[in-house]
Every structure is written in C-alpha cells, then in structure tokens.
Scaffold this motif. Sequence first.
Motif, PDB file in Angstrom:
ATOM      1  N   CYS A 112       2.857  -0.977  -0.403  1.00  0.00           N
ATOM      2  CA  CYS A 112       2.116  -0.779  -1.662  1.00  0.00           C
ATOM      3  C   CYS A 112       2.704  -1.497  -2.866  1.00  0.00           C
ATOM      4  O   CYS A 112       2.076  -1.549  -3.925  1.00  0.00           O
ATOM      5  N   GLY A 113       3.934  -2.018  -2.769  1.00  0.00           N
ATOM      6  CA  GLY A 113       4.530  -2.675  -3.928  1.00  0.00           C
ATOM      7  C   GLY A 113       4.655  -1.726  -5.104  1.00  0.00           C
ATOM      8  O   GLY A 113       5.056  -0.564  -4.937  1.00  0.00           O
ATOM      9  N   ASN A 114       4.260  -2.186  -6.277  1.00  0.00           N
ATOM     10  CA  ASN A 114       4.410  -1.336  -7.466  1.00  0.00           C
ATOM     11  C   ASN A 114       3.234  -0.380  -7.667  1.00  0.00           C
ATOM     12  O   ASN A 114       3.139   0.284  -8.696  1.00  0.00           O
ATOM     13  N   GLY A 115       2.334  -0.303  -6.683  1.00  0.00           N
ATOM     14  CA  GLY A 115       1.240   0.661  -6.731  1.00  0.00           C
ATOM     15  C   GLY A 115       0.019   0.223  -7.507  1.00  0.00           C
ATOM     16  O   GLY A 115      -0.901   1.015  -7.724  1.00  0.00           O
ATOM     17  N   ASP A 116      -0.034  -1.042  -7.912  1.00  0.00           N
ATOM     18  CA  ASP A 116      -1.148  -1.505  -8.742  1.00  0.00           C
ATOM     19  C   ASP A 116      -2.494  -1.330  -8.046  1.00  0.00           C
ATOM     20  O   ASP A 116      -3.483  -0.928  -8.667  1.00  0.00           O
ATOM     21  N   MET A 117      -2.535  -1.602  -6.740  1.00  0.00           N
ATOM     22  CA  MET A 117      -3.781  -1.462  -5.991  1.00  0.00           C
ATOM     23  C   MET A 117      -4.252  -0.013  -5.976  1.00  0.00           C
ATOM     24  O   MET A 117      -5.449   0.273  -6.137  1.00  0.00           O
ATOM     25  N   LEU A 118      -3.323   0.909  -5.808  1.00  0.00           N
ATOM     26  CA  LEU A 118      -3.674   2.331  -5.769  1.00  0.00           C
ATOM     27  C   LEU A 118      -4.156   2.823  -7.125  1.00  0.00           C
ATOM     28  O   LEU A 118      -5.076   3.646  -7.213  1.00  0.00           O
ATOM     29  N   ARG A 119      -3.547   2.322  -8.187  1.00  0.00           N
ATOM     30  CA  ARG A 119      -3.999   2.734  -9.530  1.00  0.00           C
ATOM     31  C   ARG A 119      -5.415   2.223  -9.797  1.00  0.00           C
ATOM     32  O   ARG A 119      -6.223   2.924 -10.422  1.00  0.00           O
ATOM     33  N   TYR A 141       3.671   8.656  -3.278  1.00  0.00           N
ATOM     34  CA  TYR A 141       4.430   7.569  -2.668  1.00  0.00           C
ATOM     35  C   TYR A 141       5.555   8.118  -1.809  1.00  0.00           C
ATOM     36  O   TYR A 141       6.106   9.182  -2.102  1.00  0.00           O
ATOM     37  N   TYR A 142       5.859   7.381  -0.762  1.00  0.00           N
ATOM     38  CA  TYR A 142       7.089   7.675  -0.037  1.00  0.00           C
ATOM     39  C   TYR A 142       7.668   6.382   0.515  1.00  0.00           C
ATOM     40  O   TYR A 142       6.964   5.384   0.707  1.00  0.00           O
ATOM     41  N   CYS A 143       8.962   6.422   0.745  1.00  0.00           N
ATOM     42  CA  CYS A 143       9.682   5.237   1.218  1.00  0.00           C
ATOM     43  C   CYS A 143       9.778   5.298   2.740  1.00  0.00           C
ATOM     44  O   CYS A 143      10.193   6.311   3.305  1.00  0.00           O
ATOM     45  N   LYS A 176     -13.658  11.397  -4.979  1.00  0.00           N
ATOM     46  CA  LYS A 176     -12.342  12.019  -4.847  1.00  0.00           C
ATOM     47  C   LYS A 176     -11.551  11.236  -3.807  1.00  0.00           C
ATOM     48  O   LYS A 176     -11.858  11.260  -2.617  1.00  0.00           O
ATOM     49  N   PHE A 177     -10.528  10.512  -4.274  1.00  0.00           N
ATOM     50  CA  PHE A 177      -9.643   9.777  -3.385  1.00  0.00           C
ATOM     51  C   PHE A 177      -8.290  10.482  -3.316  1.00  0.00           C
ATOM     52  O   PHE A 177      -7.744  10.893  -4.342  1.00  0.00           O
ATOM     53  N   GLN A 178      -7.760  10.600  -2.120  1.00  0.00           N
ATOM     54  CA  GLN A 178      -6.399  11.083  -1.913  1.00  0.00           C
ATOM     55  C   GLN A 178      -5.580   9.852  -1.521  1.00  0.00           C
ATOM     56  O   GLN A 178      -5.709   9.334  -0.419  1.00  0.00           O
ATOM     57  N   LEU A 179      -4.735   9.383  -2.429  1.00  0.00           N
ATOM     58  CA  LEU A 179      -4.110   8.066  -2.294  1.00  0.00           C
ATOM     59  C   LEU A 179      -2.623   8.169  -1.975  1.00  0.00           C
ATOM     60  O   LEU A 179      -1.886   8.914  -2.627  1.00  0.00           O
ATOM     61  N   THR A 180      -2.200   7.401  -0.968  1.00  0.00           N
ATOM     62  CA  THR A 180      -0.801   7.393  -0.550  1.00  0.00           C
ATOM     63  C   THR A 180      -0.308   5.958  -0.441  1.00  0.00           C
ATOM     64  O   THR A 180      -0.992   5.105   0.125  1.00  0.00           O
ATOM     65  N   GLY A 181       0.882   5.719  -0.984  1.00  0.00           N
ATOM     66  CA  GLY A 181       1.497   4.405  -0.870  1.00  0.00           C
ATOM     67  C   GLY A 181       2.815   4.501  -0.129  1.00  0.00           C
ATOM     68  O   GLY A 181       3.573   5.445  -0.338  1.00  0.00           O
ATOM     69  N   ILE A 182       3.069   3.527   0.733  1.00  0.00           N
ATOM     70  CA  ILE A 182       4.346   3.478   1.437  1.00  0.00           C
ATOM     71  C   ILE A 182       4.942   2.096   1.266  1.00  0.00           C
ATOM     72  O   ILE A 182       4.229   1.084   1.317  1.00  0.00           O
ATOM     73  N   ASP A 183       6.239   2.051   1.034  1.00  0.00           N
ATOM     74  CA  ASP A 183       6.956   0.777   0.929  1.00  0.00           C
ATOM     75  C   ASP A 183       8.368   0.991   1.469  1.00  0.00           C
ATOM     76  O   ASP A 183       8.914   2.098   1.375  1.00  0.00           O
ATOM     77  N   ALA A 184       8.945  -0.074   2.026  1.00  0.00           N
ATOM     78  CA  ALA A 184      10.263   0.048   2.663  1.00  0.00           C
ATOM     79  C   ALA A 184      11.421  -0.055   1.683  1.00  0.00           C
ATOM     80  O   ALA A 184      12.553   0.262   2.040  1.00  0.00           O
ATOM     81  N   ILE A 202      -7.023   2.641   5.886  1.00  0.00           N
ATOM     82  CA  ILE A 202      -5.694   2.066   5.693  1.00  0.00           C
ATOM     83  C   ILE A 202      -5.850   0.676   5.094  1.00  0.00           C
ATOM     84  O   ILE A 202      -6.663  -0.128   5.566  1.00  0.00           O
ATOM     85  N   LEU A 203      -5.080   0.412   4.045  1.00  0.00           N
ATOM     86  CA  LEU A 203      -5.098  -0.885   3.370  1.00  0.00           C
ATOM     87  C   LEU A 203      -3.812  -1.640   3.690  1.00  0.00           C
ATOM     88  O   LEU A 203      -2.739  -1.048   3.800  1.00  0.00           O
TER      89      LEU A 203
END
Length: 238
Positions: free
Chosen positions: A70-77, A117-119, A89-97, A135-136
């Motif tokens: 997800c990087g800095n989350g810009d897509m999710l925002r 977000y979670y790592c 209603k979106f339930q949005l989750t970002g994962i990054d390593a 999934i994106l």
Amino acid sequence: MRIINTRHRSQAPEIMDDFNMQGELLKETLHKIAQINRLLGGNRVTLKGVAALIKDIPPQQTISILDAGCGNGDMLRQLADLAVQQQRKFQLTGIDANPATVTYARELSQSYPDIHYYCGNIMESSFPQQQYDIILCTLTLHHFKEKEIRHLVKLFRKLAKTGVVINDLHRSALAYRLFQLVCFAFNLNRMVKTDGQVSILRGFKKKELHHLSAELNIGQYSLQWKWAFRYQWIINNV
C-alpha cells in the motif's frame, strides 16, 4: 544516448526493496510517487478497476478491500473519499513490508477511520489467509520475479471473493524516456529517479500478462493499456 533494451524484464533491485529503510528520504519518495500517480492519472486505473468490479454490488453492502503493497496509503485514501461520494461503505486494509512505510501511512490517514494498516510480507507463509471482496495490487507486482508473481496472483485469486485489480507498468523505452523528462521537470530526488527507471524496466509487456493469465487458467479477466504506460488487469472471480 544509449539504447534502452526492454526485451526482457530487468532483475535489477530497487532502493525501495530494502524493507528496513526509514527516514525523511523514504517519506519524500513515497510522497513524490503518490504525487506523480495522481498527476499522471495512474491512480484512476485502479479506481476504475474497482468501479468495474462493484458495479453490481448493492450500495448498502459493505465491501472489504485489501491494498497489497500500500505504500503511504494514498490509494486507500482516494478509495475512502470515493466511498463517501458514492454513499458506499468500504472496509479498507493496507499491508506493506516496511514498518516505517506503514507508520507513515497511519500518520497520513488519521482522519480516515475506515482504513487500517498492518506490516507484513505478502510473500511469507505467515501472511494472513483472510478473505476480502477485492484485492488491489498497484505498482507492486513488478517488484517480484516470475515465480513469485505466479504465487502472488494465485494467492490473490484465492483470497478475493469478487476480484483482483492489478495496476502495473508497461515496460517501454518510450515510457523510460518520458519518465526521465518528468524527473527533470519536477527535480525529483535520486531515489525516485533510480527506482522509477528500474521499475519501468521491471514492468510488463501485454503478451506476458496474457501468457500468465493462460498459464494460471484465469478465465474471466480484462487486460487494457492505460495512460500513463500502465496495464489494468482485472480478474473477475464471480
């Protein structure tokens, strides 16, 4: 001026591939990447892909979306803003390593309660086998080698109930040269320049993605070239 060979995908590493990287250079680079994606319309490729997958889902139904890498989350925002506009209603989750990247994404998303977000490393066996509607994978797939890409696409298909939207780079000498002009025009830092050029050379040709779709027995999908030198690969699981 040297000739840019795009016949085969580059195996060169990117600075961003160091998951221990942190500090202001990382934040600046993530910000610039997001800025370029917005400016050149790259994020719209993913947004339109999501719109295609949810067009038959009732507006009152909650849609869970995972952004892998997800990087800095810009897509999710942007997706959160879209949900407000469309009264969905979106339930949005970002994962990054990268832990520092996840921390930065959380900082930027403090006013977005529906984003979490979670790592984690999507290539590790500990990656949660949790189901999502969509999934994106935006500008993430090219970071991996062919065997890893096959594994990831299989995993995404398994975990996505509705479908998968992959938005990634077209490997092209013209794209490479145009990116160099963008770097000059916007005085981009060394990391953005270096990783951007390597990213393009690690991108894809359309026939490679069609071949991968056939190899993985993906029946329902669309693959389209989009500006700016992107491929929008929508895999429909319904």
